[in-house]
Design a protein around this motif. Sequence first.
Motif, mmCIF file in Angstrom:
data_model
loop_
_atom_site.group_PDB
_atom_site.id
_atom_site.type_symbol
_atom_site.label_atom_id
_atom_site.label_comp_id
_atom_site.label_asym_id
_atom_site.label_seq_id
_atom_site.Cartn_x
_atom_site.Cartn_y
_atom_site.Cartn_z
ATOM 1 N N SER A 271 95.608 -38.419 106.486
ATOM 2 C CA SER A 271 95.001 -38.288 107.394
ATOM 3 C C SER A 271 95.181 -36.879 108.654
ATOM 4 O O SER A 271 96.571 -36.631 108.360
ATOM 5 C CB SER A 271 94.607 -39.518 108.507
ATOM 6 N N ALA A 273 95.611 -36.769 111.581
ATOM 7 C CA ALA A 273 96.501 -37.171 112.207
ATOM 8 C C ALA A 273 97.676 -37.712 111.914
ATOM 9 O O ALA A 273 98.438 -37.016 112.342
ATOM 10 C CB ALA A 273 95.730 -39.271 112.906
ATOM 11 N N ARG A 299 83.673 -41.246 106.194
ATOM 12 C CA ARG A 299 83.316 -42.106 106.687
ATOM 13 C C ARG A 299 83.720 -41.916 108.418
ATOM 14 O O ARG A 299 84.707 -43.146 108.160
ATOM 15 C CB ARG A 299 83.983 -43.229 105.976
ATOM 16 N N GLY A 300 84.288 -41.240 109.231
ATOM 17 C CA GLY A 300 84.200 -41.237 110.063
ATOM 18 C C GLY A 300 85.947 -40.743 110.450
ATOM 19 O O GLY A 300 86.428 -40.288 111.436
ATOM 20 N N ARG A 301 86.657 -40.353 109.372
ATOM 21 C CA ARG A 301 88.022 -39.875 109.829
ATOM 22 C C ARG A 301 87.932 -38.495 109.002
ATOM 23 O O ARG A 301 87.282 -38.268 107.805
ATOM 24 C CB ARG A 301 89.047 -41.072 109.143
ATOM 25 N N HIS A 302 88.747 -38.049 109.364
ATOM 26 C CA HIS A 302 88.889 -36.278 108.687
ATOM 27 C C HIS A 302 90.629 -36.629 107.843
ATOM 28 O O HIS A 302 91.084 -36.948 108.415
ATOM 29 C CB HIS A 302 89.132 -35.500 109.692
ATOM 30 N N ALA A 303 90.883 -36.273 106.678
ATOM 31 C CA ALA A 303 91.978 -35.870 105.982
ATOM 32 C C ALA A 303 91.655 -33.931 105.183
ATOM 33 O O ALA A 303 91.182 -33.585 105.201
ATOM 34 C CB ALA A 303 91.426 -36.741 104.861
ATOM 35 N N THR A 335 101.146 -45.969 107.969
ATOM 36 C CA THR A 335 99.443 -46.622 107.562
ATOM 37 C C THR A 335 99.720 -48.423 107.742
ATOM 38 O O THR A 335 98.796 -48.277 108.737
ATOM 39 C CB THR A 335 99.777 -46.175 105.990
ATOM 40 N N HIS A 338 99.057 -48.197 111.729
ATOM 41 C CA HIS A 338 97.559 -47.699 111.873
ATOM 42 C C HIS A 338 96.942 -49.051 112.012
ATOM 43 O O HIS A 338 96.028 -49.585 112.511
ATOM 44 C CB HIS A 338 97.128 -46.372 111.800
ATOM 45 N N ARG A 342 91.552 -49.470 107.378
ATOM 46 C CA ARG A 342 90.706 -49.203 105.916
ATOM 47 C C ARG A 342 90.585 -49.826 105.186
ATOM 48 O O ARG A 342 91.736 -50.543 104.458
ATOM 49 C CB ARG A 342 91.559 -47.398 105.974
ATOM 50 N N ASP A 345 93.196 -48.615 102.608
ATOM 51 C CA ASP A 345 94.715 -48.906 102.721
ATOM 52 C C ASP A 345 95.118 -49.683 101.941
ATOM 53 O O ASP A 345 96.735 -49.190 101.584
ATOM 54 C CB ASP A 345 94.886 -48.807 104.390
#
Length: 870
Positions: A271, A273, A299-303, A335, A338, A342, A345
């Motif tokens: 990710s 982040a 799906r809304g998360r940048h990787a 992970t 967090h 997901r 994950d």
Amino acid sequence: MGVQQRSARWPLAGRDDERAAFAAVWAQRRCEVVVICGPAGVGKSRFAEECLAGAAQEGSPVATAAATESAATVPLGAIAHLMPAEVDLSDPVKGFAAVAEALAARSGRPRRSVLWVDDLHLLDPASAVLLRQLMDAGVIRLIGTVRTGVSATEAVEVLVRGDTVHRIDLGPFRQEQTQEVLRAALGGLVGRRSLHELHSASGGNALHLRELVDSALQAGTLAGDGGVWELAEGWVAGSPRLTQLIADRLDAADTRARPVLELLAVCDPVSLADAQQLVSLEVLSGLEDAGMIRLVADRGRHAVQFAHPLYGECLRADIPGGRRRALLLRQAERTRAHGARRRDDALHIATWCLAATGSADPATLLEAAVLARHANDYSQAATLSRAAWREARTAQAALSYATALIGLARHDDADRVLREAEDVVLEADRPAVREARVNNVVLQGRLLEARRLLRDRHDTRSRLSLATVLYFRGRFRECVEFCRPLLDSDDAVTAMDAAIFGASALLRLALVDDAAEVLEPLRSSLPGPGRPGGARNISLYSDYIEDVDAYAHALKGDLRTAEAILARQYRQAVARKQASVAARRAIGLGFVLMERGKPRSALSVLHSVATGTDHWELFTQWAQAGATTCAAVLRQGAAADMYAGLLPPVGDDIEACDNRIARAWHAHQRNDLPETERLLIEAAERAAELGQTLHRIWVVHDMGRLGMAGLAAPYWDVTVPGDYLRARLDYTRALALDDARLLARVAEVFHEAGAGLFAAEAFGELARLHDRGGRPRQATAAASRARDSASRCEGARTPALADLSAARADAVPLTAREREIARLAARGAANKDIADALHLSPRTVENHLQRAYTKLGVTTRGELADLLDR
């Protein structure tokens, strides 16, 4: 088999839009500079070389210069070789003026010299100033290449700014451009699977693509069989030179980027982040500008992920085992911290822990294996399930492991695991294990053995397994009868399986609406995680519903929608390296492409499955049959012989009809008409005997297409819903009865459905009927429609089209005057207005127009406009 050696250069292909853009701006007299921009390896220099060649063909004197980092330290270092020897540069002002005068005299007016400077961003300031003066003096025009994401000197920035400067951006190839390039370089079509893999591995980068192809050719892992180039299974994306290029870029990377690069090497992707916890956004931007990483939205998360897998391979080789384990475990912990919210994950955590320690919690491994199967990644699912089966000898672990092995077409290994499980699992779990064994046998085409395994078993799942066997044996009515009582089963999985097989059997019976009715409850109540059936059902049933939907669209004559659905599914499966799923998708897509009249495209999809050894037997046979038919339609004799040689003997299964039809096309291509007739009658008899409605339609239609419509009368009397399937029967009926009116209606149905080859054949045969009936205008109109449809059928050459070219060879073209008048009339101009515009009498215009109508086979201005539009 063909292997092509590395050529000195590849032809420029896939850049038609950019070439047109260059031609348009270069034709403007005010244009002084064209700057070609793009990332490293995208093909800027090759494109600039082509542009320079075009300028030379126009008669302009041309020259080249290459700016380099070393030359940039020397004033005029990049263009010193262009300086006249007699010019004294001790006084730059006078010297530059003398250079301009000498070059102008050398080139001769009015044409200016054209200079191509490669890597213009590295040009030294003195060279930039001189080139600016030469352009201002009207002595030269400039073509330059600039790498995006790099800075240039202020002098160079001045050189490439202003309203006389035009910029052309070259991006990575899109997939269709990659196909163009490969076809030009290899001299033949590249299979869809191989195209996806090469495009994905290269990222559309021209340099990477060239290196990958050259390496694969030299290693023999890219070869051409039957006119289609395919990569061998297990091909590794890389080459010594490309690896060195990647290694050089890694060595030159910002040292501050090492932590995130190492993390990506073992956990790619991560990710954004997590990446920003290790390095700054500035460092990440630098890596992105250098083309080493790319940011993706998921799906809304940048990787963050590597731009090419070789970056990870090069780095992993230098990371010690202890550090690699630490990186994996730390990322797993990160992970978890967090919240592991997901769905994937759990998959990542299990995979990282397994890679770091060789083991993980069995429950976590099985959960991750379910997710891997949901993504149709059977290879990873097998790895995870094997570890779970090793840790806990449970039925769930055995079934998970066997399912993954079956997905990889490793049937013997799956049977070994299931036999082992029967001896160790609880008695209550043994029926599920036995059912899995039956399914494994079915997928190998061993249907009678599967029937024996089910003998004397009457439980619900055994009945469903028997329905599966009946389906694959082509007993569709019996399959539906077995499935119907199971649709209301209390067990959600059983009900869903019954719905899928029942709907599929109904489609084979041409009962499209009935199939939709069976699927509707499944569509609205598909379970999700935490509900009955869980993720397994999402992974299987949503895919199968889309499969059935695509086939339903095809059978109803909506071929364009069917192609779009299956092409998307196929691309996704190949991109995710899901071999077994891609094979299944290839079969469906190949079928629809054949219906659409695209035999070359169908062959490019089917080839790898037809010639592969690691696919399910039933799918392989269907692919071989489709490939044989495509090659015969394209008149590729050697390829048709090869595919036909791969076909298994005609058996007693769902693909027996396709097998016979393919052999009939192959026999017809070899002019063996008695064998063609025998195979078609045998296929029709068997389809009628078993009540295989859809197969019967296919055979009857092909009897007409292969010039044997008279054989079909005993078989075409079948009730079929829908205009499209009825048209396939009516095509042959119309030929046998010489019914031009019926054939015209059939041709229009095929045209509306997007069945290009079927439409071309119907219009061609209609032209023949009109010819024979003394109706020349209608014959000409039908022949024109046939040629128009056939022009989009990728070189197909069927009997009906051969008759067309022979029958209409005497067609008279329009004269220049007839064409001129026809175009004006098609735009709506009246005869008197046309006469005034062309200085002719209205009677002369009317005579020309009537002759044009007769030649084109039309009777009104509206029909004329439609024809000219086509």
